[in-house]
Scaffold this motif. Structure first.
Motif, short mmCIF file in Angstrom:
data_model
loop_
_atom_site.label_atom_id
_atom_site.label_comp_id
_atom_site.label_asym_id
_atom_site.label_seq_id
_atom_site.Cartn_x
_atom_site.Cartn_y
_atom_site.Cartn_z
N LEU A 266 1.31 -1.01 0.00
CA LEU A 266 0.21 0.16 -0.52
C LEU A 266 1.19 0.92 -0.41
CD1 LEU A 266 -2.74 -1.36 2.18
CD2 LEU A 266 -2.66 -1.02 0.39
N ARG A 267 2.17 1.65 1.37
CA ARG A 267 2.48 2.63 1.29
C ARG A 267 3.49 3.49 0.06
NH1 ARG A 267 2.22 5.29 5.89
NH2 ARG A 267 4.54 6.01 5.31
N PHE A 268 3.82 2.04 -0.50
CA PHE A 268 5.18 2.66 -1.32
C PHE A 268 4.57 2.48 -2.74
CE2 PHE A 268 7.59 0.84 -5.40
CZ PHE A 268 8.76 1.34 -5.03
N PRO A 269 3.59 1.87 -3.52
CA PRO A 269 3.11 2.59 -4.29
C PRO A 269 2.41 3.70 -5.05
CG PRO A 269 2.51 -0.20 -3.88
CD PRO A 269 2.71 0.10 -2.92
N LEU A 270 1.49 4.19 -2.86
CA LEU A 270 0.86 4.67 -3.60
C LEU A 270 1.84 6.54 -2.97
CD1 LEU A 270 -2.16 4.42 -0.97
CD2 LEU A 270 -2.21 4.73 -3.80
N GLY A 271 3.27 5.85 -3.33
CA GLY A 271 3.95 7.07 -2.77
C GLY A 271 4.75 7.52 -1.10
N HIS A 272 4.08 6.57 -1.23
CA HIS A 272 4.28 6.97 0.91
C HIS A 272 5.08 6.32 1.42
CE1 HIS A 272 1.50 10.10 0.54
NE2 HIS A 272 0.35 8.78 0.32
N GLY A 273 6.38 5.55 0.85
CA GLY A 273 7.68 4.65 1.01
C GLY A 273 8.14 5.27 1.98
N LEU A 274 9.92 4.81 2.03
CA LEU A 274 11.01 5.12 2.29
C LEU A 274 11.73 6.09 1.80
CD1 LEU A 274 12.02 2.74 4.56
CD2 LEU A 274 10.87 4.59 5.22
N VAL A 275 11.48 5.27 -0.11
CA VAL A 275 12.12 5.51 -1.37
C VAL A 275 11.00 5.65 -2.46
CG1 VAL A 275 13.87 4.96 -0.96
CG2 VAL A 275 12.13 3.20 -1.88
N THR A 276 11.22 6.44 -3.68
CA THR A 276 10.55 6.64 -4.15
C THR A 276 10.15 5.96 -5.03
OG1 THR A 276 10.81 9.11 -4.29
CG2 THR A 276 9.32 9.00 -6.25
N SER A 277 8.82 4.95 -5.71
CA SER A 277 9.32 4.78 -7.06
C SER A 277 9.64 5.25 -8.48
CB SER A 277 8.06 4.45 -7.15
OG SER A 277 7.73 3.31 -8.82
N PRO A 278 10.40 4.64 -8.64
CA PRO A 278 11.59 5.26 -9.84
C PRO A 278 10.21 4.92 -11.65
CG PRO A 278 11.83 2.37 -10.21
CD PRO A 278 11.29 2.84 -8.92
N ALA A 279 8.81 4.55 -11.47
CA ALA A 279 8.45 4.62 -12.24
C ALA A 279 7.68 5.94 -12.61
CB ALA A 279 7.05 3.99 -12.43
N GLN A 280 8.26 6.47 -14.31
CA GLN A 280 7.90 7.57 -14.13
C GLN A 280 8.21 8.02 -15.35
OE1 GLN A 280 11.31 10.30 -11.78
NE2 GLN A 280 10.21 10.07 -9.97
N SER A 281 7.33 7.36 -15.96
CA SER A 281 7.65 7.66 -17.63
C SER A 281 6.25 8.63 -18.02
CB SER A 281 6.21 6.42 -18.49
OG SER A 281 7.44 5.03 -18.14
N PRO A 282 6.35 10.29 -18.74
CA PRO A 282 6.04 10.57 -18.48
C PRO A 282 5.07 11.29 -19.75
CG PRO A 282 7.36 10.61 -21.28
CD PRO A 282 7.33 9.40 -19.78
N PHE A 283 3.78 10.57 -19.17
CA PHE A 283 2.05 10.38 -19.62
C PHE A 283 1.86 11.75 -18.44
CE2 PHE A 283 2.88 5.75 -19.71
CZ PHE A 283 2.43 5.52 -21.41
#
Length: 446
Positions: A329-346
Protein backbone atom coordinates in the motif's frame (compact mmCIF):
# COMPACT_ATOMS: atom_id res chain seq x y z
CA UNK A 1 -35.58 0.38 -35.94
CA UNK A 2 -32.51 2.55 -35.49
CA UNK A 3 -29.88 2.49 -38.20
CA UNK A 4 -26.27 2.03 -37.18
CA UNK A 5 -24.04 5.08 -37.36
CA UNK A 6 -22.54 5.19 -40.92
CA UNK A 7 -19.33 6.71 -39.55
CA UNK A 8 -18.93 3.80 -37.15
CA UNK A 9 -19.58 1.36 -40.01
CA UNK A 10 -16.89 2.97 -42.13
CA UNK A 11 -14.46 2.91 -39.20
CA UNK A 12 -15.04 -0.83 -38.68
CA UNK A 13 -14.80 -1.45 -42.42
CA UNK A 14 -11.45 0.32 -42.69
CA UNK A 15 -9.99 -1.66 -39.77
CA UNK A 16 -11.34 -4.93 -41.16
CA UNK A 17 -9.92 -4.09 -44.58
CA UNK A 18 -6.49 -3.46 -43.08
CA UNK A 19 -6.64 -6.52 -40.83
CA UNK A 20 -7.68 -8.90 -43.61
CA UNK A 21 -5.63 -7.46 -46.50
CA UNK A 22 -3.78 -10.25 -48.31
CA UNK A 23 -5.37 -12.77 -45.97
CA UNK A 24 -3.96 -10.98 -42.91
CA UNK A 25 -0.39 -11.16 -44.20
CA UNK A 26 -0.14 -7.44 -44.94
CA UNK A 27 -0.64 -6.48 -41.29
CA UNK A 28 1.65 -9.34 -40.21
CA UNK A 29 4.36 -7.86 -42.42
CA UNK A 30 3.88 -4.40 -40.96
CA UNK A 31 3.96 -5.74 -37.39
CA UNK A 32 7.19 -7.69 -37.83
CA UNK A 33 8.96 -5.06 -39.94
CA UNK A 34 8.20 -2.17 -37.58
CA UNK A 35 9.12 -4.36 -34.61
CA UNK A 36 12.46 -5.20 -36.23
CA UNK A 37 13.22 -1.49 -36.56
CA UNK A 38 12.19 -0.89 -32.93
CA UNK A 39 14.42 -3.72 -31.69
CA UNK A 40 17.39 -2.49 -33.72
CA UNK A 41 17.00 1.04 -32.36
CA UNK A 42 16.70 -0.37 -28.82
CA UNK A 43 19.92 -2.36 -29.30
CA UNK A 44 21.80 0.79 -30.26
CA UNK A 45 20.28 3.54 -28.13
CA UNK A 46 18.81 2.08 -24.92
CA UNK A 47 20.45 3.11 -21.67
CA UNK A 48 19.31 -0.16 -20.02
CA UNK A 49 21.77 -2.98 -20.69
CA UNK A 50 19.19 -5.80 -20.55
CA UNK A 51 17.14 -3.89 -23.14
CA UNK A 52 20.14 -3.47 -25.42
CA UNK A 53 20.87 -7.19 -25.17
CA UNK A 54 17.23 -7.97 -25.99
CA UNK A 55 17.27 -5.67 -29.01
CA UNK A 56 20.38 -7.28 -30.49
CA UNK A 57 18.75 -10.72 -30.50
CA UNK A 58 15.14 -9.71 -31.14
CA UNK A 59 16.00 -7.61 -34.19
CA UNK A 60 17.20 -10.80 -35.89
CA UNK A 61 14.08 -12.68 -34.78
CA UNK A 62 11.76 -10.01 -36.16
CA UNK A 63 13.78 -9.85 -39.39
CA UNK A 64 13.43 -13.61 -39.89
CA UNK A 65 9.66 -13.33 -39.31
CA UNK A 66 9.50 -10.42 -41.77
CA UNK A 67 11.29 -12.41 -44.45
CA UNK A 68 8.99 -15.37 -43.82
CA UNK A 69 5.91 -13.20 -44.37
CA UNK A 70 7.42 -11.69 -47.53
CA UNK A 71 7.91 -15.23 -48.83
CA UNK A 72 4.28 -16.02 -47.96
CA UNK A 73 3.07 -12.94 -49.83
CA UNK A 74 5.07 -13.87 -52.93
CA UNK A 75 3.76 -17.41 -52.78
CA UNK A 76 0.21 -16.15 -52.35
CA UNK A 77 0.47 -14.19 -55.60
CA UNK A 78 1.36 -17.38 -57.43
CA UNK A 79 -0.92 -19.76 -55.57
CA UNK A 80 -3.64 -17.98 -53.52
CA UNK A 81 -4.90 -21.26 -52.06
CA UNK A 82 -1.51 -22.55 -50.89
CA UNK A 83 -1.54 -23.96 -47.36
CA UNK A 84 1.75 -22.15 -46.71
CA UNK A 85 -0.09 -18.82 -46.81
CA UNK A 86 -3.14 -19.78 -44.77
CA UNK A 87 -4.01 -19.29 -41.12
CA UNK A 88 -2.10 -22.34 -39.78
CA UNK A 89 1.05 -21.07 -41.49
CA UNK A 90 0.53 -17.63 -39.95
CA UNK A 91 0.24 -19.27 -36.52
CA UNK A 92 3.53 -21.06 -37.18
CA UNK A 93 5.29 -17.80 -38.07
CA UNK A 94 3.87 -16.18 -34.92
CA UNK A 95 5.24 -19.01 -32.81
CA UNK A 96 8.61 -18.68 -34.53
CA UNK A 97 8.59 -14.93 -33.94
CA UNK A 98 7.79 -15.33 -30.23
CA UNK A 99 10.55 -17.89 -29.84
CA UNK A 100 13.08 -15.63 -31.56
CA UNK A 101 12.08 -12.31 -30.00
CA UNK A 102 11.12 -13.27 -26.44
CA UNK A 103 12.10 -16.81 -25.49
CA UNK A 104 15.56 -16.89 -27.08
CA UNK A 105 16.64 -13.51 -25.59
CA UNK A 106 15.19 -14.61 -22.24
CA UNK A 107 17.15 -17.88 -22.20
CA UNK A 108 20.30 -16.14 -23.44
CA UNK A 109 20.16 -13.55 -20.68
CA UNK A 110 19.30 -16.17 -18.05
CA UNK A 111 22.29 -18.32 -19.02
CA UNK A 112 24.67 -15.33 -19.10
CA UNK A 113 23.36 -14.21 -15.72
CA UNK A 114 23.94 -17.68 -14.28
CA UNK A 115 27.51 -17.49 -15.60
CA UNK A 116 28.19 -14.29 -13.68
CA UNK A 117 26.87 -11.40 -15.78
CA UNK A 118 25.20 -8.88 -13.46
CA UNK A 119 23.67 -6.77 -16.23
CA UNK A 120 21.32 -9.38 -17.68
CA UNK A 121 18.16 -8.81 -15.65
CA UNK A 122 16.00 -5.89 -14.62
CA UNK A 123 15.49 -5.10 -10.96
CA UNK A 124 12.07 -6.74 -10.79
CA UNK A 125 13.68 -10.13 -11.47
CA UNK A 126 15.88 -9.72 -8.39
CA UNK A 127 12.96 -8.45 -6.32
CA UNK A 128 10.76 -11.44 -7.16
CA UNK A 129 13.56 -13.92 -6.46
CA UNK A 130 14.37 -12.28 -3.13
CA UNK A 131 10.67 -12.40 -2.28
CA UNK A 132 10.69 -16.14 -3.00
CA UNK A 133 13.63 -16.64 -0.66
CA UNK A 134 11.94 -14.66 2.13
CA UNK A 135 8.70 -16.57 1.63
CA UNK A 136 10.56 -19.86 1.99
CA UNK A 137 12.55 -18.75 5.03
CA UNK A 138 10.16 -16.44 6.91
CA UNK A 139 6.66 -17.20 5.63
CA UNK A 140 6.21 -13.74 4.06
CA UNK A 141 7.73 -12.22 0.90
CA UNK A 142 7.91 -8.75 2.49
CA UNK A 143 10.49 -6.86 4.53
CA UNK A 144 9.12 -4.63 7.29
CA UNK A 145 9.72 -0.86 7.29
CA UNK A 146 12.45 -1.14 9.93
CA UNK A 147 14.32 -3.78 7.94
CA UNK A 148 14.09 -1.68 4.77
CA UNK A 149 15.30 1.43 6.64
CA UNK A 150 18.31 -0.54 7.89
CA UNK A 151 19.45 -1.30 4.33
CA UNK A 152 22.08 0.96 2.68
CA UNK A 153 20.35 3.87 0.86
CA UNK A 154 21.22 2.45 -2.55
CA UNK A 155 19.59 -0.90 -1.71
CA UNK A 156 16.37 0.26 -0.07
CA UNK A 157 14.44 0.29 -3.35
CA UNK A 158 15.27 -3.39 -3.94
CA UNK A 159 14.04 -4.12 -0.42
CA UNK A 160 10.47 -3.40 -1.51
CA UNK A 161 8.21 -6.04 -3.08
CA UNK A 162 5.34 -4.02 -4.59
CA UNK A 163 3.43 -7.12 -5.70
CA UNK A 164 0.76 -9.34 -4.25
CA UNK A 165 2.07 -12.36 -2.30
CA UNK A 166 1.48 -14.85 -5.12
CA UNK A 167 4.22 -13.27 -7.23
CA UNK A 168 6.82 -14.70 -4.83
CA UNK A 169 6.01 -18.21 -6.09
CA UNK A 170 7.90 -17.41 -9.29
CA UNK A 171 10.96 -16.73 -7.15
CA UNK A 172 10.85 -20.03 -5.26
CA UNK A 173 12.91 -22.01 -7.82
CA UNK A 174 15.79 -19.56 -7.39
CA UNK A 175 15.60 -19.99 -3.63
CA UNK A 176 16.16 -23.72 -4.13
CA UNK A 177 18.89 -23.69 -6.81
CA UNK A 178 21.09 -21.07 -8.46
CA UNK A 179 21.09 -21.93 -12.16
CA UNK A 180 19.72 -20.57 -15.44
CA UNK A 181 16.42 -22.46 -15.40
CA UNK A 182 15.53 -21.12 -11.95
CA UNK A 183 15.61 -17.53 -13.24
CA UNK A 184 12.14 -16.14 -12.47
CA UNK A 185 11.74 -15.04 -16.10
CA UNK A 186 11.81 -18.67 -17.21
CA UNK A 187 8.84 -19.38 -14.96
CA UNK A 188 7.08 -16.18 -16.02
CA UNK A 189 7.35 -17.49 -19.60
CA UNK A 190 6.02 -20.93 -18.61
CA UNK A 191 3.05 -19.38 -16.82
CA UNK A 192 2.34 -17.04 -19.73
CA UNK A 193 2.48 -19.80 -22.34
CA UNK A 194 0.23 -22.09 -20.28
CA UNK A 195 -2.40 -19.40 -19.67
CA UNK A 196 -2.47 -18.35 -23.33
CA UNK A 197 -2.74 -21.96 -24.50
CA UNK A 198 -5.71 -22.50 -22.18
CA UNK A 199 -7.29 -19.26 -23.44
CA UNK A 200 -6.97 -20.32 -27.08
CA UNK A 201 -8.41 -23.75 -26.26
CA UNK A 202 -11.36 -22.18 -24.41
CA UNK A 203 -12.23 -19.89 -27.31
CA UNK A 204 -11.99 -22.66 -29.87
CA UNK A 205 -14.69 -24.58 -28.01
CA UNK A 206 -17.24 -21.80 -28.61
CA UNK A 207 -17.70 -22.42 -32.34
CA UNK A 208 -20.90 -24.47 -31.94
CA UNK A 209 -22.73 -24.78 -35.28
CA UNK A 210 -21.04 -21.77 -36.88
CA UNK A 211 -19.98 -21.96 -40.50
CA UNK A 212 -16.36 -22.60 -41.37
CA UNK A 213 -16.05 -19.03 -42.68
CA UNK A 214 -17.30 -17.59 -39.38
CA UNK A 215 -14.96 -19.84 -37.42
CA UNK A 216 -12.05 -18.78 -39.59
CA UNK A 217 -12.85 -15.10 -38.95
CA UNK A 218 -12.81 -15.80 -35.23
CA UNK A 219 -9.54 -17.74 -35.46
CA UNK A 220 -7.94 -14.89 -37.41
CA UNK A 221 -8.99 -12.44 -34.68
CA UNK A 222 -7.64 -14.88 -32.09
CA UNK A 223 -4.28 -14.98 -33.84
CA UNK A 224 -4.14 -11.18 -33.80
CA UNK A 225 -4.89 -11.18 -30.09
CA UNK A 226 -2.13 -13.71 -29.39
CA UNK A 227 0.31 -11.65 -31.46
CA UNK A 228 -0.49 -8.61 -29.31
CA UNK A 229 0.26 -10.56 -26.13
CA UNK A 230 3.46 -12.21 -27.35
CA UNK A 231 5.39 -10.75 -30.30
CA UNK A 232 4.41 -7.10 -29.88
CA UNK A 233 7.71 -5.49 -28.80
CA UNK A 234 6.32 -4.08 -25.57
CA UNK A 235 5.40 -7.64 -24.51
CA UNK A 236 8.42 -9.49 -25.91
CA UNK A 237 10.84 -6.97 -24.38
CA UNK A 238 9.07 -7.12 -21.02
CA UNK A 239 9.13 -10.91 -20.87
CA UNK A 240 12.79 -11.20 -21.85
CA UNK A 241 14.13 -8.57 -19.46
CA UNK A 242 11.69 -8.45 -16.53
CA UNK A 243 8.61 -10.49 -17.20
CA UNK A 244 6.42 -10.13 -14.11
CA UNK A 245 3.54 -8.45 -16.02
CA UNK A 246 3.15 -11.17 -18.66
CA UNK A 247 1.63 -13.98 -16.55
CA UNK A 248 -0.76 -11.41 -15.03
CA UNK A 249 -1.83 -10.27 -18.49
CA UNK A 250 -2.15 -13.83 -19.80
CA UNK A 251 -4.36 -14.85 -16.86
CA UNK A 252 -6.61 -11.83 -17.50
CA UNK A 253 -6.92 -12.86 -21.15
CA UNK A 254 -7.71 -16.39 -20.02
CA UNK A 255 -10.43 -15.07 -17.71
CA UNK A 256 -12.03 -13.16 -20.58
CA UNK A 257 -11.80 -16.21 -22.84
CA UNK A 258 -13.56 -18.32 -20.19
CA UNK A 259 -16.21 -15.62 -19.89
CA UNK A 260 -16.73 -15.79 -23.66
CA UNK A 261 -17.06 -19.57 -23.32
CA UNK A 262 -19.76 -19.00 -20.66
CA UNK A 263 -17.71 -20.42 -17.78
CA UNK A 264 -18.08 -17.70 -15.12
CA UNK A 265 -16.72 -19.74 -12.23
CA UNK A 266 -13.52 -20.57 -14.07
CA UNK A 267 -13.25 -16.98 -15.30
CA UNK A 268 -13.31 -15.85 -11.66
CA UNK A 269 -10.59 -18.33 -10.72
CA UNK A 270 -8.35 -17.16 -13.59
CA UNK A 271 -8.66 -13.46 -12.80
CA UNK A 272 -8.32 -14.29 -9.09
CA UNK A 273 -4.98 -15.94 -9.78
CA UNK A 274 -3.93 -12.81 -11.66
CA UNK A 275 -5.08 -10.64 -8.74
CA UNK A 276 -3.01 -12.76 -6.35
CA UNK A 277 0.03 -11.71 -8.39
CA UNK A 278 -0.46 -8.00 -9.07
CA UNK A 279 -2.91 -5.16 -8.44
CA UNK A 280 -3.32 -4.50 -12.18
CA UNK A 281 -5.68 -7.48 -12.37
CA UNK A 282 -8.08 -6.13 -9.73
CA UNK A 283 -9.93 -3.70 -12.06
CA UNK A 284 -10.41 -6.55 -14.54
CA UNK A 285 -11.80 -8.68 -11.70
CA UNK A 286 -14.32 -5.99 -10.72
CA UNK A 287 -15.60 -5.59 -14.29
CA UNK A 288 -15.86 -9.37 -14.67
CA UNK A 289 -17.94 -9.55 -11.48
CA UNK A 290 -20.31 -6.95 -12.94
CA UNK A 291 -20.49 -9.04 -16.13
CA UNK A 292 -21.29 -12.07 -13.98
CA UNK A 293 -24.13 -10.20 -12.27
CA UNK A 294 -25.81 -9.68 -15.65
CA UNK A 295 -25.85 -13.48 -16.05
CA UNK A 296 -26.89 -14.24 -12.46
CA UNK A 297 -23.40 -15.63 -11.91
CA UNK A 298 -21.84 -12.77 -9.96
CA UNK A 299 -21.25 -14.92 -6.89
CA UNK A 300 -19.53 -17.64 -8.89
CA UNK A 301 -17.19 -15.06 -10.44
CA UNK A 302 -16.57 -13.29 -7.13
CA UNK A 303 -15.63 -16.47 -5.24
CA UNK A 304 -12.47 -16.83 -7.29
CA UNK A 305 -11.91 -13.21 -8.27
CA UNK A 306 -11.98 -11.99 -4.66
CA UNK A 307 -11.37 -15.19 -2.73
CA UNK A 308 -8.00 -16.10 -4.22
CA UNK A 309 -6.33 -12.67 -3.70
CA UNK A 310 -7.68 -12.53 -0.13
CA UNK A 311 -6.43 -16.06 0.55
CA UNK A 312 -2.99 -15.04 -0.75
CA UNK A 313 -2.92 -11.94 1.47
CA UNK A 314 -3.99 -13.59 4.72
CA UNK A 315 -0.75 -15.53 5.51
CA UNK A 316 1.41 -12.45 4.86
CA UNK A 317 -0.93 -10.38 7.03
CA UNK A 318 -0.76 -12.87 9.88
CA UNK A 319 3.04 -13.10 9.74
CA UNK A 320 3.79 -9.34 9.51
CA UNK A 321 0.97 -6.87 8.89
CA UNK A 322 3.28 -3.82 8.89
CA UNK A 323 5.49 -5.35 6.21
CA UNK A 324 2.47 -6.09 4.03
CA UNK A 325 1.12 -2.55 4.42
CA UNK A 326 4.49 -0.95 3.68
CA UNK A 327 5.07 -2.94 0.49
CA UNK A 328 1.59 -3.34 -0.98
CA UNK A 329 0.00 0.00 0.00
CA UNK A 330 2.41 2.69 1.14
CA UNK A 331 5.11 2.20 -1.50
CA UNK A 332 2.81 2.07 -4.58
CA UNK A 333 0.95 5.16 -3.28
CA UNK A 334 4.21 7.11 -2.99
CA UNK A 335 4.47 7.06 0.81
CA UNK A 336 7.30 4.57 1.20
CA UNK A 337 10.82 5.26 2.43
CA UNK A 338 11.94 5.67 -1.18
CA UNK A 339 10.13 6.84 -4.30
CA UNK A 340 9.10 4.49 -7.07
CA UNK A 341 11.24 4.93 -10.22
CA UNK A 342 8.13 4.51 -12.41
CA UNK A 343 8.06 7.98 -13.98
CA UNK A 344 7.13 7.79 -17.65
CA UNK A 345 5.99 11.15 -19.08
CA UNK A 346 2.25 10.47 -19.24
CA UNK A 347 -0.28 13.23 -18.44
CA UNK A 348 -0.66 12.19 -14.78
CA UNK A 349 3.10 12.37 -14.18
CA UNK A 350 3.46 15.67 -16.03
CA UNK A 351 0.60 17.22 -14.04
CA UNK A 352 2.01 15.90 -10.76
CA UNK A 353 5.47 17.37 -11.42
CA UNK A 354 4.71 20.58 -13.32
CA UNK A 355 1.71 22.12 -11.53
CA UNK A 356 1.28 23.45 -7.99
CA UNK A 357 -0.40 20.72 -5.96
CA UNK A 358 -0.02 18.65 -9.11
CA UNK A 359 -0.06 15.30 -7.33
CA UNK A 360 -3.43 16.14 -5.78
CA UNK A 361 -4.79 17.27 -9.16
CA UNK A 362 -3.59 14.07 -10.85
CA UNK A 363 -5.10 11.99 -8.05
CA UNK A 364 -8.41 13.87 -8.37
CA UNK A 365 -8.48 13.24 -12.12
CA UNK A 366 -7.77 9.56 -11.54
CA UNK A 367 -10.58 9.32 -9.00
CA UNK A 368 -12.95 11.17 -11.36
CA UNK A 369 -12.13 8.68 -14.12
CA UNK A 370 -12.80 5.81 -11.73
CA UNK A 371 -16.15 7.29 -10.74
CA UNK A 372 -17.10 7.76 -14.40
CA UNK A 373 -16.31 4.11 -15.14
CA UNK A 374 -18.28 3.02 -12.05
CA UNK A 375 -21.30 5.03 -13.21
CA UNK A 376 -20.98 3.50 -16.67
CA UNK A 377 -20.91 0.00 -15.17
CA UNK A 378 -23.96 0.73 -13.01
CA UNK A 379 -26.03 2.23 -15.83
CA UNK A 380 -24.98 -0.09 -18.64
CA UNK A 381 -23.25 -3.18 -17.28
CA UNK A 382 -21.34 -5.28 -19.83
CA UNK A 383 -23.38 -8.26 -20.98
CA UNK A 384 -20.74 -9.88 -23.16
CA UNK A 385 -17.08 -10.79 -22.81
CA UNK A 386 -16.36 -8.41 -25.69
CA UNK A 387 -17.85 -5.47 -23.82
CA UNK A 388 -16.00 -6.51 -20.66
CA UNK A 389 -12.66 -6.56 -22.48
CA UNK A 390 -13.30 -3.16 -24.05
CA UNK A 391 -14.20 -1.55 -20.73
CA UNK A 392 -11.13 -3.07 -19.07
CA UNK A 393 -8.85 -1.99 -21.92
CA UNK A 394 -10.03 1.59 -22.16
CA UNK A 395 -10.30 1.90 -18.38
CA UNK A 396 -6.72 0.77 -17.81
CA UNK A 397 -5.54 3.04 -20.62
CA UNK A 398 -7.09 6.05 -18.88
CA UNK A 399 -5.74 4.94 -15.48
CA UNK A 400 -2.19 4.51 -16.81
CA UNK A 401 -2.35 7.93 -18.47
CA UNK A 402 -3.47 9.65 -15.25
CA UNK A 403 -1.40 7.82 -12.64
CA UNK A 404 1.27 10.11 -11.11
CA UNK A 405 3.78 7.24 -11.13
CA UNK A 406 3.63 4.80 -14.01
CA UNK A 407 5.70 3.02 -16.65
CA UNK A 408 5.52 3.01 -20.42
CA UNK A 409 5.57 -0.78 -20.27
CA UNK A 410 2.21 -0.88 -18.49
CA UNK A 411 0.61 -0.06 -21.84
CA UNK A 412 0.89 -3.74 -22.68
CA UNK A 413 -2.27 -4.31 -20.61
CA UNK A 414 -4.71 -2.07 -22.53
CA UNK A 415 -3.12 -2.82 -25.90
CA UNK A 416 -3.48 -6.56 -25.44
CA UNK A 417 -6.97 -6.35 -23.92
CA UNK A 418 -8.32 -4.18 -26.73
CA UNK A 419 -6.76 -6.40 -29.40
CA UNK A 420 -8.11 -9.50 -27.63
CA UNK A 421 -11.71 -8.21 -27.66
CA UNK A 422 -12.58 -9.17 -31.30
CA UNK A 423 -11.51 -12.77 -30.61
CA UNK A 424 -14.17 -13.02 -27.89
CA UNK A 425 -17.09 -12.86 -30.35
CA UNK A 426 -18.87 -16.17 -30.80
CA UNK A 427 -18.48 -17.34 -34.42
CA UNK A 428 -21.72 -16.67 -36.29
CA UNK A 429 -22.68 -16.25 -39.92
CA UNK A 430 -22.73 -12.44 -39.72
CA UNK A 431 -20.38 -10.09 -37.84
CA UNK A 432 -21.64 -9.26 -34.34
CA UNK A 433 -19.29 -6.47 -33.33
CA UNK A 434 -21.04 -3.66 -31.40
CA UNK A 435 -21.20 -0.24 -32.98
CA UNK A 436 -18.81 2.41 -31.73
CA UNK A 437 -19.91 3.87 -28.43
CA UNK A 438 -21.99 0.80 -27.46
CA UNK A 439 -19.85 -1.26 -25.11
CA UNK A 440 -22.76 -3.32 -23.81
CA UNK A 441 -22.28 -5.84 -26.59
CA UNK A 442 -25.74 -5.13 -28.11
CA UNK A 443 -26.02 -4.29 -31.81
CA UNK A 444 -28.40 -1.96 -33.55
CA UNK A 445 -29.95 -2.99 -36.82
CA UNK A 446 -31.47 -1.15 -39.72
Amino acid sequence: MIAADPTARRRRWHWRTLDTAAGGLALDLGLYAVSAIFAAITAVTSTLLPHRAWGAVAAVGYLVATLAVIAQLLLRRRSPTSRLTGLPARWAVTGLAWAGTALLPLLWQSIERANGRTDRAQEEVLVVEQAGTRLLEHGTPYLGPDAIAALPPGEQLLGYTPYQPGMALFGLPRALADTWWTDSRVWFAVGTALALALAVAALRTTAGNATSAATQRRDAALLRGVQAATVLPICALTLATGGDDLPVLALCLLALALAAADRPGRAGLAVGLAGALKLFAWPVALVLIVWGLTRRAGTRVAVGAIGLPVAALLPAMLVDRDALTENVLRFPLGHGLVTSPAQSPFPGYLIATALPAGRLIAAALLVAAGVAIAVRLARRPPRTAVATALICGYGLLVAIALMPSTRFGYLLYPLALLTWAPALHRPVDAPTAPVAGDLSGRTTSA
